[in-house]
Design a protein around this motif. Structure first.
Motif, PDB file in Angstrom:
ATOM      1  N   ALA A 118      -3.057   6.483  -2.651  1.00 57.82           N
ATOM      2  CA  ALA A 118      -4.475   6.537  -3.029  1.00 57.82           C
ATOM      3  C   ALA A 118      -4.829   5.401  -3.987  1.00 57.82           C
ATOM      4  O   ALA A 118      -5.863   4.734  -3.835  1.00 57.82           O
ATOM      5  CB  ALA A 118      -4.796   7.892  -3.658  1.00 57.82           C
ATOM      6  N   ALA A 119      -3.975   5.166  -4.986  1.00 56.06           N
ATOM      7  CA  ALA A 119      -4.253   4.125  -5.974  1.00 56.06           C
ATOM      8  C   ALA A 119      -4.212   2.738  -5.333  1.00 56.06           C
ATOM      9  O   ALA A 119      -5.047   1.871  -5.642  1.00 56.06           O
ATOM     10  CB  ALA A 119      -3.246   4.214  -7.122  1.00 56.06           C
ATOM     11  N   TYR A 120      -3.243   2.521  -4.466  1.00 56.14           N
ATOM     12  CA  TYR A 120      -3.165   1.222  -3.793  1.00 56.14           C
ATOM     13  C   TYR A 120      -4.400   0.980  -2.933  1.00 56.14           C
ATOM     14  O   TYR A 120      -4.973  -0.113  -2.954  1.00 56.14           O
ATOM     15  CB  TYR A 120      -1.912   1.132  -2.929  1.00 56.14           C
ATOM     16  N   CYS A 121      -4.808   1.979  -2.172  1.00 55.14           N
ATOM     17  CA  CYS A 121      -5.970   1.824  -1.290  1.00 55.14           C
ATOM     18  C   CYS A 121      -7.237   1.536  -2.092  1.00 55.14           C
ATOM     19  O   CYS A 121      -8.093   0.763  -1.647  1.00 55.14           O
ATOM     20  CB  CYS A 121      -6.161   3.088  -0.456  1.00 55.14           C
ATOM     21  N   ALA A 122      -7.360   2.155  -3.273  1.00 54.84           N
ATOM     22  CA  ALA A 122      -8.542   1.915  -4.109  1.00 54.84           C
ATOM     23  C   ALA A 122      -8.633   0.438  -4.485  1.00 54.84           C
ATOM     24  O   ALA A 122      -9.731  -0.148  -4.514  1.00 54.84           O
ATOM     25  CB  ALA A 122      -8.471   2.781  -5.359  1.00 54.84           C
ATOM     26  N   GLY A 123      -7.499  -0.179  -4.791  1.00 61.01           N
ATOM     27  CA  GLY A 123      -7.520  -1.597  -5.132  1.00 61.01           C
ATOM     28  C   GLY A 123      -7.622  -2.492  -3.915  1.00 61.01           C
ATOM     29  O   GLY A 123      -8.332  -3.503  -3.943  1.00 61.01           O
ATOM     30  N   ARG A 124      -6.930  -2.097  -2.841  1.00 60.16           N
ATOM     31  CA  ARG A 124      -6.942  -2.939  -1.637  1.00 60.16           C
ATOM     32  C   ARG A 124      -8.340  -3.061  -1.072  1.00 60.16           C
ATOM     33  O   ARG A 124      -8.713  -4.105  -0.518  1.00 60.16           O
ATOM     34  CB  ARG A 124      -5.995  -2.344  -0.588  1.00 60.16           C
ATOM     35  N   GLY A 125      -9.143  -2.016  -1.219  1.00 59.98           N
ATOM     36  CA  GLY A 125     -10.505  -2.041  -0.682  1.00 59.98           C
ATOM     37  C   GLY A 125     -11.333  -3.185  -1.251  1.00 59.98           C
ATOM     38  O   GLY A 125     -11.911  -3.982  -0.506  1.00 59.98           O
TER      39      GLY A 125
END
Length: 321
Positions: free
Chosen positions: A213-220
């Motif tokens: 979840a944390a990675y996806c928040a930044g990758r977006g």
């Protein structure tokens, strides 16, 4: 006037005689070693055996590399199968091009096979290796710096990335170093997962879900800054939609798992506790033998003392007589 910028390397490969040493490959290899090292420490702390993480990584890493390459080739097929392109280039993984979504998906399949062979719960293993995967991504992103690829929009900020290559449609100039943004974000994700895991004792795959979840928040938002060619859906890059979808899945898993399976697994690796118990038993047995020997020595000392006292008493009586 450009006062400062991050220079790009003049080339991404050095030659040791006829052997090419590619920066991109080195970053991937170093990242894997860091992930296995940290995962091993966390696995042991959870009650597992040393070496288990590396044994399962033998399955997970090759699957992950294949999955990452497949995702990249499928989503950017025109780079390899359009007119004027050579489809053989699709196999040249050392030239860059790994999709993290495919790497995690097939890497998880490989890890599941390894866990199943050893009778280990996959969620527990995923929790142990989650921060290490984030650090591996942070290191791996520097491979894009060596290849002068996947940068962001033009900028004149002091930390802008200088692109000097003009091949494959690149335009020399200074751009947002999205590889650096993502690298720093992944380090932050690793720290977040380690802290949350210690603070809330995350288990049953929730530490891994937090990492996702944390990675996806930044990758977006980082993906939104990139200017390389990509497929778009409703005005957004495909990877932005993927990040949103995977983020929602991870959050849903966190919520459902915390209600269904609160707490953390008591046993993460069958037989690890038994081995520890045998070791403890051996140590206790040694300690018991030592205690017995000490008691025997004390008894011998007491007998010797008694004999000395008797001898003294006998001598005293003789004098009095």
């Amino acid at each position: 006037m450009e006062l400062a910028f991050i220079p790009s390397p003049s080339r991404g490969v050095l030659y040791l005689g006829p052997i090419p040493l590619r920066g991109y490959a080195f970053c991937i290899i170093i990242g894997v070693f860091v992930a296995v090292w940290l995962g091993n420490k966390r696995w042991i702390a959870r009650g597992g055996r040393a070496g288990t993480v590396a044994d399962i990584a033998v399955w997970a890493v090759p699957f992950g590399l294949v999955g990452g390459r497949l995702y990249h080739v499928i989503t950017d097929y025109e780079l390899y199968f359009s007119e004027g392109r050579d489809w053989v280039d699709a196999f040249k993984i050392w030239e860059g091009g790994l999709g993290i979504w495919g790497a995690i998906a097939l890497g998880a399949l490989g890890a599941w096979i390894g866990c199943r062979r050893r009778g280990i719960p996959m969620p527990a293993y995923a929790d142990a290796v989650a921060p290490g995967i984030a650090l591996a991504q942070a290191i791996g992103r520097w491979g894009n710096w060596f290849n002068q690829e996947l940068y962001g929009k033009p900028t004149d900020l002091p930390w802008a990335l200088e692109i000097t290559s003009s091949s494959d449609g690149r335009v020399p100039g200074t751009y947002h170093p999205t590889f650096l943004y993502e690298s720093l974000w992944c380090i932050g994700v690793a720290v977040l997962v380690i802290w949350a895991d210690r603070r809330f004792r995350l288990g049953h795959g929730r530490a891994f879900a937090l990492y996702v979840a944390a990675y996806c928040a930044g990758r977006g938002w980082i993906e939104y800054m990139r200017v390389d060619d990509a497929h778009h859906i409703l005005g957004l890059r495909l990877n932005v939609w993927t990040a949103i979808f995977v983020f929602l899945l991870a959050v849903a898993y966190l919520v459902v798992s915390s209600k269904k399976s609160p707490g953390r697994e008591e046993v993460v690796e069958p037989g690890a506790e038994a081995s520890g118990g045998e070791a403890d038993g051996g140590e206790k047995a040694k300690a018991s033998d030592t205690d017995k020997a000490a008691d025997a020595d004390k008894d011998d000392e007491a007998e010797d003392k008694a004999e000395d006292d008797e001898a003294k008493d006998g001598a005293g009586s003789a004098k009095k007589t």
